[in-house]
Design a protein around this motif. Structure first.
Motif, PDB file in Angstrom:
ATOM      1  N   ASP A  46       0.819  -1.205   0.000  1.00  0.00           N
ATOM      2  CA  ASP A  46       0.000   0.000   0.000  1.00  0.00           C
ATOM      3  C   ASP A  46       0.859   1.264   0.000  1.00  0.00           C
ATOM      4  OD1 ASP A  46      -2.233  -1.623   0.072  1.00  0.00           O
ATOM      5  OD2 ASP A  46      -2.562  -1.377   2.237  1.00  0.00           O
ATOM      6  N   ARG A  47       1.951   1.252   0.764  1.00  0.00           N
ATOM      7  CA  ARG A  47       2.775   2.455   0.851  1.00  0.00           C
ATOM      8  C   ARG A  47       3.468   2.740  -0.478  1.00  0.00           C
ATOM      9  NH1 ARG A  47       7.140   4.119   5.609  1.00  0.00           N
ATOM     10  NH2 ARG A  47       7.533   6.236   4.816  1.00  0.00           N
ATOM     11  N   ILE A  48       3.958   1.699  -1.151  1.00  0.00           N
ATOM     12  CA  ILE A  48       4.596   1.902  -2.454  1.00  0.00           C
ATOM     13  C   ILE A  48       3.591   2.440  -3.467  1.00  0.00           C
ATOM     14  CG2 ILE A  48       5.686   0.717  -4.409  1.00  0.00           C
ATOM     15  CD1 ILE A  48       7.008  -1.151  -2.326  1.00  0.00           C
ATOM     16  N   VAL A  49       2.400   1.859  -3.479  1.00  0.00           N
ATOM     17  CA  VAL A  49       1.374   2.317  -4.422  1.00  0.00           C
ATOM     18  C   VAL A  49       1.022   3.774  -4.164  1.00  0.00           C
ATOM     19  CG1 VAL A  49      -1.021   1.998  -5.160  1.00  0.00           C
ATOM     20  CG2 VAL A  49       0.450  -0.001  -4.802  1.00  0.00           C
ATOM     21  N   MET A  50       0.836   4.136  -2.900  1.00  0.00           N
ATOM     22  CA  MET A  50       0.450   5.507  -2.565  1.00  0.00           C
ATOM     23  C   MET A  50       1.568   6.505  -2.855  1.00  0.00           C
ATOM     24  SD  MET A  50      -2.683   5.529  -1.630  1.00  0.00           S
ATOM     25  CE  MET A  50      -2.765   7.160  -0.882  1.00  0.00           C
ATOM     26  N   ALA A  51       2.823   6.065  -2.789  1.00  0.00           N
ATOM     27  CA  ALA A  51       3.967   6.957  -2.999  1.00  0.00           C
ATOM     28  C   ALA A  51       4.398   7.037  -4.459  1.00  0.00           C
ATOM     29  CB  ALA A  51       5.142   6.501  -2.133  1.00  0.00           C
ATOM     30  N   SER A  52       3.684   6.365  -5.347  1.00  0.00           N
ATOM     31  CA  SER A  52       4.012   6.363  -6.770  1.00  0.00           C
ATOM     32  C   SER A  52       3.030   7.253  -7.522  1.00  0.00           C
ATOM     33  CB  SER A  52       3.957   4.930  -7.320  1.00  0.00           C
ATOM     34  OG  SER A  52       4.861   4.087  -6.611  1.00  0.00           O
ATOM     35  N   PRO A  53       3.453   7.833  -8.653  1.00  0.00           N
ATOM     36  CA  PRO A  53       2.570   8.751  -9.371  1.00  0.00           C
ATOM     37  C   PRO A  53       1.441   8.064 -10.138  1.00  0.00           C
ATOM     38  CG  PRO A  53       4.652   8.500 -10.543  1.00  0.00           C
ATOM     39  CD  PRO A  53       4.808   7.794  -9.231  1.00  0.00           C
ATOM     40  N   GLY A  54       1.526   6.769 -10.303  1.00  0.00           N
ATOM     41  CA  GLY A  54       0.494   6.008 -10.995  1.00  0.00           C
ATOM     42  C   GLY A  54       0.602   4.547 -10.615  1.00  0.00           C
ATOM     43  N   ARG A  55      -0.040   3.681 -11.386  1.00  0.00           N
ATOM     44  CA  ARG A  55      -0.137   2.271 -10.986  1.00  0.00           C
ATOM     45  C   ARG A  55       0.397   1.324 -12.056  1.00  0.00           C
ATOM     46  NH1 ARG A  55      -5.150   1.434  -6.801  1.00  0.00           N
ATOM     47  NH2 ARG A  55      -4.659   3.268  -5.533  1.00  0.00           N
ATOM     48  N   HIS A  56       1.357   1.786 -12.821  1.00  0.00           N
ATOM     49  CA  HIS A  56       2.015   0.935 -13.815  1.00  0.00           C
ATOM     50  C   HIS A  56       3.344   0.485 -13.218  1.00  0.00           C
ATOM     51  CE1 HIS A  56       3.194   0.373 -18.336  1.00  0.00           C
ATOM     52  NE2 HIS A  56       2.951  -0.761 -17.707  1.00  0.00           N
ATOM     53  N   VAL A  57       3.456  -0.799 -12.885  1.00  0.00           N
ATOM     54  CA  VAL A  57       4.558  -1.317 -12.073  1.00  0.00           C
ATOM     55  C   VAL A  57       5.399  -2.297 -12.873  1.00  0.00           C
ATOM     56  CG1 VAL A  57       5.138  -2.682 -10.012  1.00  0.00           C
ATOM     57  CG2 VAL A  57       3.264  -1.008  -9.938  1.00  0.00           C
ATOM     58  N   LEU A  58       6.719  -2.179 -12.733  1.00  0.00           N
ATOM     59  CA  LEU A  58       7.665  -3.149 -13.278  1.00  0.00           C
ATOM     60  C   LEU A  58       8.238  -3.946 -12.119  1.00  0.00           C
ATOM     61  CD1 LEU A  58       9.255  -4.153 -15.815  1.00  0.00           C
ATOM     62  CD2 LEU A  58      11.051  -2.520 -15.153  1.00  0.00           C
ATOM     63  N   ASP A  59       8.118  -5.274 -12.188  1.00  0.00           N
ATOM     64  CA  ASP A  59       8.577  -6.172 -11.122  1.00  0.00           C
ATOM     65  C   ASP A  59       9.836  -6.882 -11.590  1.00  0.00           C
ATOM     66  OD1 ASP A  59       8.868  -7.892  -8.998  1.00  0.00           O
ATOM     67  OD2 ASP A  59       7.021  -9.005  -9.358  1.00  0.00           O
ATOM     68  N   VAL A  60      10.977  -6.521 -11.003  1.00  0.00           N
ATOM     69  CA  VAL A  60      12.276  -7.062 -11.398  1.00  0.00           C
ATOM     70  C   VAL A  60      12.550  -8.341 -10.608  1.00  0.00           C
ATOM     71  CG1 VAL A  60      14.763  -6.612 -11.476  1.00  0.00           C
ATOM     72  CG2 VAL A  60      13.135  -4.762 -11.954  1.00  0.00           C
ATOM     73  N   GLY A  61      12.957  -9.405 -11.315  1.00  0.00           N
ATOM     74  CA  GLY A  61      13.141 -10.689 -10.649  1.00  0.00           C
ATOM     75  C   GLY A  61      11.815 -11.197 -10.123  1.00  0.00           C
ATOM     76  N   ALA A  62      10.825 -11.225 -11.003  1.00  0.00           N
ATOM     77  CA  ALA A  62       9.445 -11.473 -10.579  1.00  0.00           C
ATOM     78  C   ALA A  62       9.212 -12.869 -10.029  1.00  0.00           C
ATOM     79  CB  ALA A  62       8.502 -11.230 -11.762  1.00  0.00           C
ATOM     80  N   GLY A  63      10.117 -13.812 -10.303  1.00  0.00           N
ATOM     81  CA  GLY A  63       9.951 -15.161  -9.781  1.00  0.00           C
ATOM     82  C   GLY A  63       8.646 -15.780 -10.235  1.00  0.00           C
ATOM     83  N   THR A  64       7.922 -16.379  -9.305  1.00  0.00           N
ATOM     84  CA  THR A  64       6.637 -17.013  -9.631  1.00  0.00           C
ATOM     85  C   THR A  64       5.476 -16.044  -9.573  1.00  0.00           C
ATOM     86  OG1 THR A  64       6.335 -17.684  -7.323  1.00  0.00           O
ATOM     87  CG2 THR A  64       7.426 -19.264  -8.800  1.00  0.00           C
ATOM     88  N   ALA A 118      11.215  -4.864  -6.660  1.00  0.00           N
ATOM     89  CA  ALA A 118      11.941  -6.135  -6.729  1.00  0.00           C
ATOM     90  C   ALA A 118      11.767  -6.821  -5.392  1.00  0.00           C
ATOM     91  CB  ALA A 118      13.422  -5.920  -7.033  1.00  0.00           C
ATOM     92  N   GLY A 119      11.074  -7.952  -5.369  1.00  0.00           N
ATOM     93  CA  GLY A 119      10.811  -8.676  -4.138  1.00  0.00           C
ATOM     94  C   GLY A 119      11.897  -9.695  -3.852  1.00  0.00           C
ATOM     95  N   THR A 120      12.802  -9.362  -2.921  1.00  0.00           N
ATOM     96  CA  THR A 120      13.895 -10.242  -2.525  1.00  0.00           C
ATOM     97  C   THR A 120      14.685 -10.706  -3.743  1.00  0.00           C
ATOM     98  OG1 THR A 120      12.456 -10.958  -0.732  1.00  0.00           O
ATOM     99  CG2 THR A 120      14.481 -12.155  -0.984  1.00  0.00           C
ATOM    100  N   ALA A 121      15.056  -9.746  -4.595  1.00  0.00           N
ATOM    101  CA  ALA A 121      15.743 -10.084  -5.845  1.00  0.00           C
ATOM    102  C   ALA A 121      16.789  -9.065  -6.261  1.00  0.00           C
ATOM    103  CB  ALA A 121      14.705 -10.227  -6.969  1.00  0.00           C
ATOM    104  N   TRP A 122      16.728  -7.832  -5.760  1.00  0.00           N
ATOM    105  CA  TRP A 122      17.581  -6.768  -6.295  1.00  0.00           C
ATOM    106  C   TRP A 122      19.062  -7.027  -6.063  1.00  0.00           C
ATOM    107  CZ3 TRP A 122      16.087  -3.170  -9.631  1.00  0.00           C
ATOM    108  CH2 TRP A 122      16.929  -2.078  -9.876  1.00  0.00           C
ATOM    109  N   HIS A 123      19.417  -7.757  -5.011  1.00  0.00           N
ATOM    110  CA  HIS A 123      20.835  -8.038  -4.732  1.00  0.00           C
ATOM    111  C   HIS A 123      21.450  -8.937  -5.800  1.00  0.00           C
ATOM    112  CE1 HIS A 123      18.495 -11.267  -3.114  1.00  0.00           C
ATOM    113  NE2 HIS A 123      19.567 -12.022  -3.023  1.00  0.00           N
ATOM    114  N   TRP A 124      20.626  -9.602  -6.618  1.00  0.00           N
ATOM    115  CA  TRP A 124      21.147 -10.382  -7.739  1.00  0.00           C
ATOM    116  C   TRP A 124      21.392  -9.506  -8.968  1.00  0.00           C
ATOM    117  CZ3 TRP A 124      23.011 -14.498  -5.872  1.00  0.00           C
ATOM    118  CH2 TRP A 124      22.328 -15.303  -4.964  1.00  0.00           C
TER     119      TRP A 124
END
Length: 276
Positions: A46-64, A118-124
């Motif tokens: 919720d905090r990320i969504v509210m702090a972003s200018p819109g709702r188009h999201v890129l998920d890096v290392g999206a996994g499953t 990036a959910g538990t993935a950015w360090h890669w």
């Protein structure tokens, strides 16, 4: 893409993105990973969504697609980028759109986003090249928000895993001893590496950390189901994995057959500055 514990640094914590063979081994059992790994706190989403200018999201290392599904449920349109075709195929089964590539090599083709997560993935990801690619695809005011689970396992579980790995896989990059004491403190070098990569682009506001604390209680069966999905363990041969699971299971039996795991989920986050 997950890590040894969800987010645990390995024995080379400053440069984990060089260990691509581990990073790209998680699809060996995508179904197990998806059912056993915990989701992210709703307050974080919720905090990320509210702090972003819109709702188009890129998920890096999206996994499953665990994080992607949570952001879709929050009303976002999500595109995933994932280097492991097996993980990407699983995510697509739940309707998540995923393109297969390493993020540093991925071609955005002019597309722009309101948030890069990036959910538990950015360090890669290479911390500087990844932040530069995020700056390229974010709109001004867009939010970069890689986040990681930081678990605090019971001492009995840490000791059991340490002893088992010493016996069967002494060269494993998975070192549970790093989580003794304050696990959040153990992760700080990784978070600082991420923040430094963001700063070096010159394209973002000063990074900050958002922290969300929660806990989850695991049964013996739930914990042993999750354990083989951790990096450094995904590539163990069957007999060595069995020894690790047996040791961890005995430790949980000593705790009464259940183990409560405190977590802190930490986001290192910043906003894209307007172009000069």
């Amino acid at each position: 893409m997950p890590t040894p514990w969800p987010g645990q640094p390995d024995k080379s914590p400053s440069e984990p993105h060089h260990h691509r063979q581990t990073a790209e081994s998680f699809g060996v059992d995508a179904e197990r990973y998806d059912r056993s790994r915990p989701p992210y706190p709703q307050a974080l989403v919720d905090r990320i969504v509210m702090a972003s200018p819109g709702r188009h999201v890129l998920d890096v290392g999206a996994g499953t697609g665990i994080a992607a599904r949570q952001f879709r449920a929050a009303g976002c349109t999500v595109l995933g980028v994932e280097p492991d075709e097996r993980m990407a195929a699983f995510a697509r089964r739940s309707g998540v759109e995923v393109e297969v590539a390493r993020f540093e090599d991925w071609q955005p083709a002019g597309r722009q986003f309101d948030a890069v997560i990036a959910g538990t993935a950015w360090h890669w990801v290479d911390p500087v090249a990844g932040a530069a690619k995020a700056a390229q695809v974010l709109r001004p005011g867009g939010r970069l928000a890689p986040f990681h689970h930081v678990p605090q396992p019971p001492a009995e579980v840490i000791d059991a895993l340490t002893e088992a790995l010493r016996r069967v896989a002494p060269d494993s990059p998975f070192d549970p001893r790093l989580l003794r004491g304050s696990a959040v403190d153990a992760y700080q070098p990784m978070f600082e590496k991420i923040a430094d990569g963001i700063r070096r682009t010159g394209s973002f506001s000063e990074p900050e950390q958002w922290r969300f604390t929660w806990e989850r209680t695991y049964s013996r069966e739930e914990w042993l189901d999750q354990l083989p999905t951790f990096g450094g363990l995904t590539q163990l041969p069957g007999e060595k994995m069995a020894a690790v699971l047996d040791s961890a299971g005995n430790a949980i039996d000593m705790l009464g057959g259940r183990a409560t795991m405190p977590y802190t989920t930490v986001a290192v986050t910043s906003t894209r500055l307007p172009a000069a």
